[in-house]
Every structure is written in structure tokens, then in C-alpha cells.
Design a protein around this motif. Structure first.
Motif, PDB file in Angstrom:
ATOM      1  N   LEU A  23       0.824  -1.180   0.000  1.00 37.50           N
ATOM      2  CA  LEU A  23       0.000   0.000   0.000  1.00 37.50           C
ATOM      3  C   LEU A  23       0.866   1.240   0.000  1.00 37.50           C
ATOM      4  O   LEU A  23       1.609   1.495   0.921  1.00 37.50           O
ATOM      5  CB  LEU A  23      -0.848  -0.038   1.264  1.00 37.50           C
ATOM      6  N   PRO A  24       0.785   2.036  -1.035  1.00 35.31           N
ATOM      7  CA  PRO A  24       1.675   3.184  -1.118  1.00 35.31           C
ATOM      8  C   PRO A  24       1.311   4.282  -0.126  1.00 35.31           C
ATOM      9  O   PRO A  24       2.168   4.838   0.520  1.00 35.31           O
ATOM     10  CB  PRO A  24       1.497   3.667  -2.555  1.00 35.31           C
ATOM     11  N   ARG A  28      -4.716   7.867   0.491  1.00 37.04           N
ATOM     12  CA  ARG A  28      -5.059   8.228  -0.880  1.00 37.04           C
ATOM     13  C   ARG A  28      -6.216   7.373  -1.379  1.00 37.04           C
ATOM     14  O   ARG A  28      -6.474   6.307  -0.881  1.00 37.04           O
ATOM     15  CB  ARG A  28      -3.821   7.996  -1.735  1.00 37.04           C
ATOM     16  N   LEU A  30      -7.563   4.672  -3.183  1.00 32.17           N
ATOM     17  CA  LEU A  30      -6.713   3.527  -3.460  1.00 32.17           C
ATOM     18  C   LEU A  30      -7.053   2.807  -4.749  1.00 32.17           C
ATOM     19  O   LEU A  30      -6.221   2.152  -5.331  1.00 32.17           O
ATOM     20  CB  LEU A  30      -6.828   2.552  -2.303  1.00 32.17           C
ATOM     21  N   PHE A  31      -8.258   2.904  -5.162  1.00 30.27           N
ATOM     22  CA  PHE A  31      -8.687   2.015  -6.237  1.00 30.27           C
ATOM     23  C   PHE A  31      -8.477   2.625  -7.602  1.00 30.27           C
ATOM     24  O   PHE A  31      -8.502   1.939  -8.593  1.00 30.27           O
ATOM     25  CB  PHE A  31     -10.172   1.685  -6.111  1.00 30.27           C
ATOM     26  N   LEU A  32      -8.317   3.907  -7.632  1.00 29.17           N
ATOM     27  CA  LEU A  32      -8.640   4.545  -8.883  1.00 29.17           C
ATOM     28  C   LEU A  32      -7.484   5.174  -9.631  1.00 29.17           C
ATOM     29  O   LEU A  32      -7.582   5.452 -10.798  1.00 29.17           O
ATOM     30  CB  LEU A  32      -9.702   5.616  -8.623  1.00 29.17           C
ATOM     31  N   ARG A  33      -6.397   5.402  -8.947  1.00 35.39           N
ATOM     32  CA  ARG A  33      -5.353   6.099  -9.657  1.00 35.39           C
ATOM     33  C   ARG A  33      -4.892   5.307 -10.865  1.00 35.39           C
ATOM     34  O   ARG A  33      -4.543   5.865 -11.879  1.00 35.39           O
ATOM     35  CB  ARG A  33      -4.193   6.426  -8.743  1.00 35.39           C
ATOM     36  N   GLY A  34      -4.927   3.981 -10.689  1.00 37.39           N
ATOM     37  CA  GLY A  34      -4.542   3.121 -11.801  1.00 37.39           C
ATOM     38  C   GLY A  34      -5.477   3.242 -12.977  1.00 37.39           C
ATOM     39  O   GLY A  34      -5.206   2.744 -14.055  1.00 37.39           O
ATOM     40  N   ALA A  35      -6.580   3.925 -12.746  1.00 40.01           N
ATOM     41  CA  ALA A  35      -7.516   4.107 -13.851  1.00 40.01           C
ATOM     42  C   ALA A  35      -6.890   4.927 -14.958  1.00 40.01           C
ATOM     43  O   ALA A  35      -7.401   4.998 -16.069  1.00 40.01           O
ATOM     44  CB  ALA A  35      -8.787   4.773 -13.359  1.00 40.01           C
ATOM     45  N   SER A  37      -4.574   4.057 -16.519  1.00 42.48           N
ATOM     46  CA  SER A  37      -4.271   3.085 -17.567  1.00 42.48           C
ATOM     47  C   SER A  37      -5.328   3.095 -18.653  1.00 42.48           C
ATOM     48  O   SER A  37      -5.104   2.623 -19.751  1.00 42.48           O
ATOM     49  CB  SER A  37      -4.189   1.673 -16.996  1.00 42.48           C
ATOM     50  N   LEU A  38      -6.473   3.586 -18.312  1.00 42.63           N
ATOM     51  CA  LEU A  38      -7.523   3.660 -19.311  1.00 42.63           C
ATOM     52  C   LEU A  38      -7.347   4.905 -20.168  1.00 42.63           C
ATOM     53  O   LEU A  38      -8.223   5.299 -20.906  1.00 42.63           O
ATOM     54  CB  LEU A  38      -8.898   3.673 -18.641  1.00 42.63           C
ATOM     55  N   VAL A  50     -13.445   7.934 -16.371  1.00 43.27           N
ATOM     56  CA  VAL A  50     -13.496   7.395 -15.017  1.00 43.27           C
ATOM     57  C   VAL A  50     -13.643   8.534 -14.020  1.00 43.27           C
ATOM     58  O   VAL A  50     -12.683   9.182 -13.639  1.00 43.27           O
ATOM     59  CB  VAL A  50     -12.249   6.553 -14.698  1.00 43.27           C
ATOM     60  N   ALA A  55     -17.016   5.762 -10.006  1.00 43.03           N
ATOM     61  CA  ALA A  55     -16.333   4.477 -10.181  1.00 43.03           C
ATOM     62  C   ALA A  55     -16.177   3.775  -8.846  1.00 43.03           C
ATOM     63  O   ALA A  55     -16.404   2.569  -8.726  1.00 43.03           O
ATOM     64  CB  ALA A  55     -14.965   4.695 -10.834  1.00 43.03           C
TER      65      ALA A  55
END
Lengths: 233, 209
Positions: A23-24, A28, A30-35, A37-38, A50, A55
Motif C-alpha cells: 500500500l503506497p 489516498r 486507493l482504487f482509482l489512480r490506476g484508472a 491506464s484507461l 473514469v 467508479a
């Protein structure tokens, strides 16, 4: 030394021990920053597809739905495969968000298991009292939420027996474990009552070493992915 | 006396008919979104306990950490599976799969691969798939099915333990799941590249013609 077993209708936390180390920044989203990638799709559509709040709401909604699906799939009497002693993983992995020498040191002499919540008998349990409980040995596969698995050789008392012994309300939704190292966890009641959910005292017929959660740990290795080995300290 | 050349088939280029019916197009794009989410979150999940000596760069993964990635993965799986069931059912019932994807002869595949690399593969009629396309489209359907079932066997290795055993046990099922993903990603690379090279195919998948 102190630990408590409570049985309230506690919401199951999404934070999972095994993931905590990955967990960085817990504060923050947590689920969405990787979004991000979309991004390709975002560029294609020219809009921000997103929206974080919506979301996140959808993910929470689906997660709750999945809990219900999993409960429906769960067959209380379906047993996990058991293995011969020769297949036990040696050494069994140590896996925590702290290093092995940071595992809490527990004084077995003064150790007490505290019981609280929707139970009739809230007396604390000493180690000799726990060891005197009927025990059985189960060699089952522990499957970690991270993906790895290992076959463990567990000896202990069935959690279901213990819960009945302390007069726990078996219609409660969750069993909540508070552990010495600060990692606390819940399991749902059907999992807690499964015959392969043990309160473990021994690993490979030796008293549970510190790194595996001396003096007692609860592997729900049998039926749960993510399955957790929360040490009961 | 006239000499007829029969080396090139005369196939009507565009007769205005619909190439992809609506259910194909909708299913295709829903599947595209679901697949991207499944792959991106799957890579993040993989990183928590890598099978091989590498991890996926964070920038191309979805979910930020294991817990978030699991939420994405177990949400998008419904989209993937429900859409997949509708798509495959319609593909079978309408006879589209049989018409478009079969038969596949190895000799044709070899011939078309050779033609593709020498630039001789015709794209004049995109409503008829060449043998390489047939093989890839049928193959990716299979890879998708393997991904779904191996995924189920990893998700519930006790409740679905018979399925897990079928995939060689929990640990091996993870490799199967990974291999299925790798096939799908490999397909995607080829598929997207070729679609960009022959843009009429993208138009057909959007507006149908």
C-alpha cells in the motif's frame, strides 16, 4: 498478550494484511489512480471516462454483490482437499507486512485470549486452558490473497467448537480477531463454522513458532481466498 | 477465344449490406472494455506474487494496489462473462460463428500467412475472413473461455475444486490463467495493429458497414 475475540456485526475491512505492505499511501484514493491506464480510451473518447466517485461507488456496490454471490456459492460441508504429510511446504512461507524478527514476542505464561461480543461466557482463556481443548490435525493448502499457496500442517481446535463452547451467537455475521501486531481481521460466520477452520496451536506437530503466530493462530486456509493466517496474539 | 483469369476471385467489394450486426458491435466493444480492465487489474494482481522473474510496470496496471485491483477484477469479470455468454450464444444460435469462422484448414492458414507477409492478402472484402483471421478469432474465443474457467478455479479453489483439479491444481491453474492472458494480449497486439492498418474494419465495427 491480550487479544480479544469479538463477534459484532462488524463491517469487513477491505484492507488486507497481505496487501498492506504494497500500500503506497493509505490516505489516498486507493482504487482509482490506476484508472489512468484507461488513458487510451480517455483520449479516444475525449472525455474523462473514469469519474472517481462514481467508479468507486460502482466498485463498492459490485463488491457487496460479490459478497452475496460468494455466500451463495459457499457450501458449509464441502471440504478442502487434504494432503499427505510428505507434501507439506517446507519451509512454510513467512508473509507479513513486517519482517520475521519483528514478529511480536508473546509471553506464554501471561497470555490470555479475551473473548467479547455476542457470547455468553466472556471469561479469558489461558494457554494451558486452550491447549486442553480437543484438537485435530489438518494438512490443507493455504491460499494467500496475493496468489501464492503453500500446504500447511495445522493442529488445533475447531473454531466452531470453540465458538459453541463460549456460547457465541452463531447467527452473528462475523467473527472479529484483534491481534497483537495490530493486524485485525474478520471472517464471516459460515467460514468460522467450517470444520476446516481451526484455532491452531501447532504447526507440523510442534508448538507454533513465533513467526507463524505463537501461541495461537487462525488459518481459514480451508475455504477462503483470500485466506488469512491472522495470528491470535 | 477469351482467356479468363481465375487467379483473383471477383467478390463484390461493398454491396452496402451490414457486415457486423448490432449485437456483434455492441458485444465487441463491451468486451474490449471488459478485457482491458481485466488485463490491467490482472497484471496488478500478478505483481503481488509474480509467477515469473518480472513484474508489470505500475503505469500500465489498474487498481493501484492488490486490494484495488481485486475490486476491479471481480467487478469487470461480470461484464466479461455476461457479455461473453450473450455473444457466444448469439454467435452459435445465429450461425455466425459457423459461417464466419469455419472451416479452418491448416493449408489455407499457411497460404494466407505467406500472402500476408508478402503483401498479397486481399482486404477488398472485409466481410469474409481469411484463414488467419478465422484461426485468430476462433483461437481468442477459446483463450477467453480458458481464462474464464481457470479464473473461476483460482477464485474459488475449494467450492470449485473439481474445476481446479481439472486445471492441474491451484498453483498450475495460475499458470494456465496467465497463459490464457498472454494469448489474449498477443491476439490484441496483432488485432489492433491490423485494424489500424486496414481502418475500414474499424468503421465496420462501429457503424456496421
Amino acid at each position: 498478550m491480550k487479544k480479544r475475540l469479538i463477534i459484532p456485526g462488524v463491517d469487513q475491512k477491505l484492507l488486507i494484511k497481505d496487501a498492506a505492505k504494497l500500500l503506497p499511501n493509505p490516505s489516498r484514493r486507493l482504487f482509482l489512480r490506476g484508472a489512468a491506464s484507461l488513458g487510451a480510451l480517455t483520449i479516444l473518447t475525449g472525455c474523462d471516462i473514469v469519474d472517481e466517485d462514481s467508479a468507486e461507488n460502482v466498485l463498492r456496490y459490485v463488491s457487496t454483490f460479490n459478497d452475496r454471490v460468494q455466500a451463495a456459492i459457499f457450501q458449509p460441508q464441502k471440504l478442502a482437499p487434504v494432503y499427505p504429510e510428505s507434501m507439506v511446504t517446507k519451509p512454510f512461507p513467512f508473509n507479513a507486512y513486517y519482517s520475521e524478527d519483528e514478529a511480536p514476542e508473546i509471553d506464554g505464561e501471561s497470555y490470555k485470549l479475551e473473548v467479547a461480543g455476542l457470547v455468553d461466557n466472556k471469561k479469558s482463556w489461558t494457554l494451558p486452558e486452550l491447549y486442553a481443548l480437543p484438537q485435530e490435525r489438518q494438512i490443507t493448502r493455504h491460499i494467500c490473497v496475493e496468489g501464492w499457496s503453500a500446504i500447511g500442517d495445522w493442529t488445533g481446535t475447531r473454531l466452531s467448537d470453540f465458538l459453541k463452547r463460549v456460547g457465541a451467537d452463531l447467527t452473528a455475521k462475523y467473527v472479529y480477531f484483534i491481534c497483537k501486531e495490530g493486524y485485525s481481521n474478520t471472517i464471516d460466520m459460515p467460514t468460522a463454522l467450517h470444520p476446516q477452520t481451526l484455532m491452531v496451536f501447532k504447526f507440523g506437530n510442534e508448538i507454533l513458532p513465533r513467526r507463524y503466530g505463537y501461541p495461537a493462530c487462525r488459518p481459514s486456509s480451508a475455504t477462503r481466498t483470500p485466506s488469512t493466517l491472522s495470528p491470535w496474539r | 477465344m477469351t482467356v479468363q483469369t481465375i487467379s483473383t476471385q471477383t467478390i463484390p467489394v461493398h454491396d452496402g449490406a451490414t457486415i457486423h450486426p448490432g449485437w456483434v458491435r455492441i458485444g465487441h466493444w463491451i468486451n474490449a472494455i471488459a478485457m482491458i480492465v481485466m488485463i490491467g487489474s490482472g497484471w496488478q494482481i500478478y505483481n503481488a506474487s509474480p509467477l515469473f522473474d518480472f513484474t508489470f510496470p505500475r503505469g500500465i496496471t489498474l487498481g493501484e494496489w492488490l486490494g484495488g485491483a481485486l475490486l476491479w477484477h471481480f467487478a469487470a469479470m461480470w461484464l466479461l462473462v455476461v457479455n461473453g455468454i450473450v455473444y457466444v450464444t448469439l454467435g452459435l444460435v445465429t450461425g455466425r460463428f459457423r459461417r464466419k469462422l469455419l472451416p479452418i484448414y491448416p493449408s489455407d492458414v499457411l497460404h494466407d500467412v505467406g500472402a500476408a507477409f508478402t503483401g498479397k492478402l486481399s482486404h477488398d472484402n472485409i466481410s469474409v475472413y481469411n484463414s488467419v483471421q478465422k484461426l485468430l478469432y476462433a483461437g481468442v474465443l477459446l483463450a477467453g473461455a480458458v481464462a474464464v474457467f481457470s479464473g473461476l478455479s483460482i477464485w474459488k479453489p475449494v467450492q470449485f475444486q473439481e474445476l481446479t483439479a481439472l486445471f492441474g491444481g491451484y498453483d498450475f491453474a495460475r499458470y494456465v490463467h496467465f497463459a490464457a492472458m498472454a494469448c489474449i494480449v498477443g491476439f490484441l497486439v496483432v488485432h489492433v495493429t491490423l485494424a489500424i492498418l486496414v481502418p475500414t474494419t474499424i468503421k465496420a465495427m462501429v457503424v456496421g458497414k
